[in-house]
Scaffold this motif. Structure first.
Motif, PDB file in Angstrom:
ATOM      1  N   HIS A   1     -11.930 -33.505   2.278  1.00 35.35           N
ATOM      2  CA  HIS A   1     -11.021 -32.587   1.590  1.00 35.35           C
ATOM      3  C   HIS A   1     -10.477 -33.233   0.315  1.00 35.35           C
ATOM      4  O   HIS A   1     -10.403 -32.595  -0.742  1.00 35.35           O
ATOM      5  CB  HIS A   1      -9.860 -32.199   2.510  1.00 35.35           C
ATOM      6  N   GLY A   2     -10.079 -34.515   0.427  1.00 34.40           N
ATOM      7  CA  GLY A   2      -9.555 -35.210  -0.738  1.00 34.40           C
ATOM      8  C   GLY A   2     -10.584 -35.333  -1.839  1.00 34.40           C
ATOM      9  O   GLY A   2     -10.273 -35.176  -3.035  1.00 34.40           O
ATOM     10  N   GLN A   3     -11.829 -35.599  -1.464  1.00 29.87           N
ATOM     11  CA  GLN A   3     -12.884 -35.707  -2.467  1.00 29.87           C
ATOM     12  C   GLN A   3     -13.159 -34.364  -3.130  1.00 29.87           C
ATOM     13  O   GLN A   3     -13.444 -34.302  -4.330  1.00 29.87           O
ATOM     14  CB  GLN A   3     -14.146 -36.278  -1.822  1.00 29.87           C
ATOM     15  N   LEU A   4     -13.068 -33.279  -2.355  1.00 28.09           N
ATOM     16  CA  LEU A   4     -13.242 -31.948  -2.940  1.00 28.09           C
ATOM     17  C   LEU A   4     -12.119 -31.647  -3.929  1.00 28.09           C
ATOM     18  O   LEU A   4     -12.367 -31.143  -5.041  1.00 28.09           O
ATOM     19  CB  LEU A   4     -13.266 -30.884  -1.836  1.00 28.09           C
ATOM     20  N   ILE A   5     -10.881 -31.937  -3.540  1.00 29.44           N
ATOM     21  CA  ILE A   5      -9.739 -31.725  -4.432  1.00 29.44           C
ATOM     22  C   ILE A   5      -9.920 -32.526  -5.717  1.00 29.44           C
ATOM     23  O   ILE A   5      -9.696 -32.032  -6.828  1.00 29.44           O
ATOM     24  CB  ILE A   5      -8.431 -32.109  -3.716  1.00 29.44           C
ATOM     25  N   CYS A   6     -10.331 -33.775  -5.576  1.00 27.45           N
ATOM     26  CA  CYS A   6     -10.546 -34.651  -6.723  1.00 27.45           C
ATOM     27  C   CYS A   6     -11.641 -34.092  -7.638  1.00 27.45           C
ATOM     28  O   CYS A   6     -11.473 -34.031  -8.868  1.00 27.45           O
ATOM     29  CB  CYS A   6     -10.902 -36.046  -6.237  1.00 27.45           C
ATOM     30  N   ALA A   7     -12.772 -33.678  -7.044  1.00 26.67           N
ATOM     31  CA  ALA A   7     -13.889 -33.167  -7.839  1.00 26.67           C
ATOM     32  C   ALA A   7     -13.491 -31.891  -8.577  1.00 26.67           C
ATOM     33  O   ALA A   7     -13.821 -31.718  -9.759  1.00 26.67           O
ATOM     34  CB  ALA A   7     -15.096 -32.914  -6.941  1.00 26.67           C
ATOM     35  N   LEU A   8     -12.766 -30.999  -7.910  1.00 25.99           N
ATOM     36  CA  LEU A   8     -12.333 -29.761  -8.560  1.00 25.99           C
ATOM     37  C   LEU A   8     -11.387 -30.056  -9.721  1.00 25.99           C
ATOM     38  O   LEU A   8     -11.485 -29.446 -10.795  1.00 25.99           O
ATOM     39  CB  LEU A   8     -11.650 -28.841  -7.540  1.00 25.99           C
ATOM     40  N   GLY A   9     -10.474 -31.002  -9.506  1.00 28.48           N
ATOM     41  CA  GLY A   9      -9.558 -31.362 -10.579  1.00 28.48           C
ATOM     42  C   GLY A   9     -10.283 -31.909 -11.781  1.00 28.48           C
ATOM     43  O   GLY A   9      -9.950 -31.596 -12.937  1.00 28.48           O
ATOM     44  N   ARG A  10     -11.299 -32.732 -11.546  1.00 30.27           N
ATOM     45  CA  ARG A  10     -12.043 -33.325 -12.660  1.00 30.27           C
ATOM     46  C   ARG A  10     -12.924 -32.298 -13.375  1.00 30.27           C
ATOM     47  O   ARG A  10     -13.348 -32.538 -14.508  1.00 30.27           O
ATOM     48  CB  ARG A  10     -12.901 -34.478 -12.152  1.00 30.27           C
ATOM     49  N   CYS A  11     -13.196 -31.190 -12.692  1.00 30.02           N
ATOM     50  CA  CYS A  11     -13.948 -30.106 -13.329  1.00 30.02           C
ATOM     51  C   CYS A  11     -13.012 -29.129 -14.052  1.00 30.02           C
ATOM     52  O   CYS A  11     -13.457 -28.045 -14.468  1.00 30.02           O
ATOM     53  CB  CYS A  11     -14.761 -29.345 -12.279  1.00 30.02           C
ATOM     54  N   ASN A  12     -11.728 -29.491 -14.176  1.00 37.18           N
ATOM     55  CA  ASN A  12     -10.720 -28.634 -14.801  1.00 37.18           C
ATOM     56  C   ASN A  12     -10.557 -27.309 -14.057  1.00 37.18           C
ATOM     57  O   ASN A  12     -10.291 -26.265 -14.667  1.00 37.18           O
ATOM     58  CB  ASN A  12     -11.064 -28.378 -16.281  1.00 37.18           C
ATOM     59  N   ARG A  13     -10.728 -27.361 -12.752  1.00 35.51           N
ATOM     60  CA  ARG A  13     -10.528 -26.186 -11.899  1.00 35.51           C
ATOM     61  C   ARG A  13      -9.297 -26.441 -11.034  1.00 35.51           C
ATOM     62  O   ARG A  13      -9.358 -26.523  -9.824  1.00 35.51           O
ATOM     63  CB  ARG A  13     -11.786 -25.920 -11.077  1.00 35.51           C
ATOM     64  N   ARG A  14      -8.152 -26.603 -11.726  1.00 39.02           N
ATOM     65  CA  ARG A  14      -6.935 -27.051 -11.061  1.00 39.02           C
ATOM     66  C   ARG A  14      -6.441 -26.039 -10.034  1.00 39.02           C
ATOM     67  O   ARG A  14      -5.962 -26.417  -8.967  1.00 39.02           O
ATOM     68  CB  ARG A  14      -5.843 -27.334 -12.109  1.00 39.02           C
ATOM     69  N   ASN A  15      -6.537 -24.745 -10.334  1.00 40.08           N
ATOM     70  CA  ASN A  15      -6.081 -23.738  -9.372  1.00 40.08           C
ATOM     71  C   ASN A  15      -6.878 -23.822  -8.075  1.00 40.08           C
ATOM     72  O   ASN A  15      -6.314 -23.716  -6.974  1.00 40.08           O
ATOM     73  CB  ASN A  15      -6.189 -22.340  -9.974  1.00 40.08           C
ATOM     74  N   GLU A  16      -8.191 -24.000  -8.214  1.00 41.68           N
ATOM     75  CA  GLU A  16      -9.029 -24.122  -7.015  1.00 41.68           C
ATOM     76  C   GLU A  16      -8.699 -25.403  -6.253  1.00 41.68           C
ATOM     77  O   GLU A  16      -8.722 -25.426  -5.023  1.00 41.68           O
ATOM     78  CB  GLU A  16     -10.504 -24.101  -7.398  1.00 41.68           C
ATOM     79  N   ALA A  17      -8.409 -26.479  -6.986  1.00 43.65           N
ATOM     80  CA  ALA A  17      -8.029 -27.734  -6.338  1.00 43.65           C
ATOM     81  C   ALA A  17      -6.729 -27.567  -5.563  1.00 43.65           C
ATOM     82  O   ALA A  17      -6.590 -28.063  -4.437  1.00 43.65           O
ATOM     83  CB  ALA A  17      -7.902 -28.840  -7.374  1.00 43.65           C
ATOM     84  N   LEU A  18      -5.760 -26.853  -6.152  1.00 41.91           N
ATOM     85  CA  LEU A  18      -4.491 -26.608  -5.457  1.00 41.91           C
ATOM     86  C   LEU A  18      -4.709 -25.721  -4.230  1.00 41.91           C
ATOM     87  O   LEU A  18      -4.091 -25.932  -3.185  1.00 41.91           O
ATOM     88  CB  LEU A  18      -3.489 -25.971  -6.415  1.00 41.91           C
ATOM     89  N   ASP A  19      -5.597 -24.736  -4.352  1.00 42.09           N
ATOM     90  CA  ASP A  19      -5.936 -23.896  -3.194  1.00 42.09           C
ATOM     91  C   ASP A  19      -6.561 -24.740  -2.081  1.00 42.09           C
ATOM     92  O   ASP A  19      -6.279 -24.525  -0.892  1.00 42.09           O
ATOM     93  CB  ASP A  19      -6.905 -22.792  -3.601  1.00 42.09           C
ATOM     94  N   ALA A  20      -7.432 -25.678  -2.468  1.00 39.66           N
ATOM     95  CA  ALA A  20      -8.064 -26.544  -1.470  1.00 39.66           C
ATOM     96  C   ALA A  20      -7.029 -27.402  -0.759  1.00 39.66           C
ATOM     97  O   ALA A  20      -7.127 -27.633   0.458  1.00 39.66           O
ATOM     98  CB  ALA A  20      -9.112 -27.434  -2.143  1.00 39.66           C
ATOM     99  N   TYR A  21      -6.024 -27.873  -1.505  1.00 39.84           N
ATOM    100  CA  TYR A  21      -4.949 -28.646  -0.880  1.00 39.84           C
ATOM    101  C   TYR A  21      -4.153 -27.773   0.091  1.00 39.84           C
ATOM    102  O   TYR A  21      -3.867 -28.191   1.226  1.00 39.84           O
ATOM    103  CB  TYR A  21      -4.006 -29.231  -1.933  1.00 39.84           C
ATOM    104  N   ARG A  22      -3.785 -26.574  -0.343  1.00 38.60           N
ATOM    105  CA  ARG A  22      -3.003 -25.688   0.519  1.00 38.60           C
ATOM    106  C   ARG A  22      -3.775 -25.329   1.783  1.00 38.60           C
ATOM    107  O   ARG A  22      -3.198 -25.245   2.877  1.00 38.60           O
ATOM    108  CB  ARG A  22      -2.600 -24.433  -0.250  1.00 38.60           C
ATOM    109  N   HIS A  23      -5.096 -25.130   1.634  1.00 45.87           N
ATOM    110  CA  HIS A  23      -5.928 -24.828   2.811  1.00 45.87           C
ATOM    111  C   HIS A  23      -5.879 -25.976   3.819  1.00 45.87           C
ATOM    112  O   HIS A  23      -5.706 -25.750   5.027  1.00 45.87           O
ATOM    113  CB  HIS A  23      -7.368 -24.569   2.373  1.00 45.87           C
TER     114      HIS A  23
END
Length: 258
Positions: free
Chosen positions: A201-223
């Motif tokens: 999960h942490g790696q997914l959040i990190c990868a999404l953030g680095r792709c400038n997909r911050r909203n999706e990264a925050l959704d992944a954290y909330r999930h």
């Protein structure tokens, strides 16, 4: 010379052609001997694996017959001219002779150790290559066509754990190499397959953030947060919470290990 595949169905491979033992108990015996290759596998341990706490009175005789059939299969299909040289009878049990390249589990372990060392030394390209080679050796779950008894169940759990560790390290190396976009599909699958593994999960959040997909990264954290709270009554680890704070501050997520 025969090689043995255990990271998937139990198979004997000769000249690129896989062969399988038709009878389930024979595959069970072969798996026990192969997983402890070059070591004597005690007769009592084999009996426990085959029949658990309820062995037949003639269990030793039946076991000897199974080993004999494994040898004959090796000889009949031309996999080994003299099966008794590959599977030796010892006073306490049986021993399967195998070289370092004769078993996929040996090669898998060697590649993982190589990848971990490269990761520790900062050689991310070698780490990613070695670990990906190790993961590509799998063709299903370990011992996929064997109904494991009490002993093999432990081996299956251990191999699955090694596989998960290799996946985590491989993705860590890929993130360091800037491959975050390429890793997203794999990470999406991994968090579904291993829903309580916070590392994925942490790696997914990190990868999404680095792709400038911050909203999706925050959704992944909330999930993840909701999943842990509802199912386990737990909060995300401090490392995951730190990733969340970095996202909220619009910073670039750092590696979990940093």
């Amino acid at each position: 010379m025969a090689t043995f595949q255990l990271l998937g169905p139990v198979e004997i491979v000769v000249d690129g052609h896989p062969h399988t033992l038709g009878q389930h108990k024979l595959r069970q015996v072969l798996a026990m001997l192969a997983l402890r290759a070059n070591q004597i596998v005690d007769t009592d341990l084999l009996i426990r694996e085959l029949w658990d706490e309820d062995p037949p009175k003639n269990a030793r005789t039946i076991l000897h017959t199974y080993v004999y059939q494994v040898r004959k299969h090796l000889e009949r299909d031309g996999l080994c001219p003299h099966g008794e040289e590959l599977v030796e009878t010892r006073t306490a049990g049986y021993l399967l002779r195998a070289g370092e390249d004769d078993l996929d589990v040996f090669r898998f372990d060697r590649l993982i150790r190589q990848g971990r060392q490269a990761l520790d030394e900062g050689d991310m390209a070698l780490a990613a290559e070695s670990l990906r080679q190790a993961l590509d050796m799998w063709s299903g779950r370990a011992l996929a066509d064997v109904l494991p008894g009490p002993v093999l169940r432990g081996h299956v759990v251990a191999l699955d754990e090694q596989r998960v560790c290799a996946q985590e390290m491989c993705i860590e190396a890929g993130l360091e190499l800037g491959r975050h976009r390429d890793l997203l599909p794999e990470l999406r699958l991994l968090v579904e397959t291993h829903p309580y593994n916070e590392g994925f999960h942490g790696q997914l959040i990190c990868a999404l953030g680095r792709c400038n997909r911050r909203n999706e990264a925050l959704d992944a954290y909330r999930h993840l947060r909701d999943l842990l709270d509802e199912d386990l009554g737990l909060a995300p680890s401090p490392e995951i919470q730190e990733l969340h704070r970095e996202l909220l501050s619009a910073g670039m997520p750092k590696d979990l290990a940093s």
